[in-house]
Design a protein around this motif. Structure first.
Motif, mmCIF file in Angstrom:
data_model
loop_
_atom_site.group_PDB
_atom_site.id
_atom_site.type_symbol
_atom_site.label_atom_id
_atom_site.label_comp_id
_atom_site.label_asym_id
_atom_site.label_seq_id
_atom_site.Cartn_x
_atom_site.Cartn_y
_atom_site.Cartn_z
ATOM 1 N N LYS A 81 0.846 -1.179 0.092
ATOM 2 C CA LYS A 81 0.292 0.095 0.033
ATOM 3 C C LYS A 81 1.137 1.066 0.091
ATOM 4 N N ASP A 82 1.974 1.022 0.350
ATOM 5 C CA ASP A 82 3.389 2.475 0.432
ATOM 6 C C ASP A 82 3.963 2.522 -0.210
ATOM 7 N N LEU A 83 3.642 2.134 -1.607
ATOM 8 C CA LEU A 83 5.076 2.212 -2.705
ATOM 9 C C LEU A 83 6.271 2.507 -1.794
ATOM 10 N N PRO A 84 6.734 4.219 -2.062
ATOM 11 C CA PRO A 84 7.928 4.323 -1.645
ATOM 12 C C PRO A 84 8.902 4.010 -0.252
ATOM 13 N N THR A 85 8.098 3.879 0.482
ATOM 14 C CA THR A 85 8.606 2.423 2.365
ATOM 15 C C THR A 85 9.064 1.626 0.932
ATOM 16 N N ALA A 86 8.163 -0.036 0.478
ATOM 17 C CA ALA A 86 8.740 -0.676 0.030
ATOM 18 C C ALA A 86 9.312 -0.559 -1.483
ATOM 19 N N ARG A 87 9.816 0.549 -1.990
ATOM 20 C CA ARG A 87 10.963 0.881 -2.977
ATOM 21 C C ARG A 87 12.310 0.905 -1.719
#
Length: 73
Positions: free
Chosen positions: A1-7
């Motif tokens: 749900k949180d793409l920046p954190t996943a990246r």
């Protein structure tokens, strides 16, 4: 749900895995050549981010379809 954190998490995992493979090598029975690629724009304040992939055309996971083939080495 949180793409920046996943990246960022992917960058940390990729860096650790690349270090491991530099020391141990790719397993002999692995069927593909592995390339270490570099994205200078993701986390650019710390020198960019790396990822591992099968040999061939770059498939930048950090910017997806916006810059899928972008890399500098």
């Amino acid at each position: 749900k949180d793409l920046p954190t996943a990246r960022v998490a992917f960058a940390d995992l990729s860096s650790a895995f690349a270090k491991l493979l530099r020391v141990t090598g790719v397993p002999a029975d692995y069927e593909h050549e592995v390339q270490e690629m570099h994205c200078p724009m993701f986390l650019e304040e710390t020198g960019g981010a790396f990822w591992l992939q099968h040999s061939g055309s770059a498939r930048n996971p950090y910017f997806g379809s916006k810059m899928l083939t972008c890399f500098d080495r």
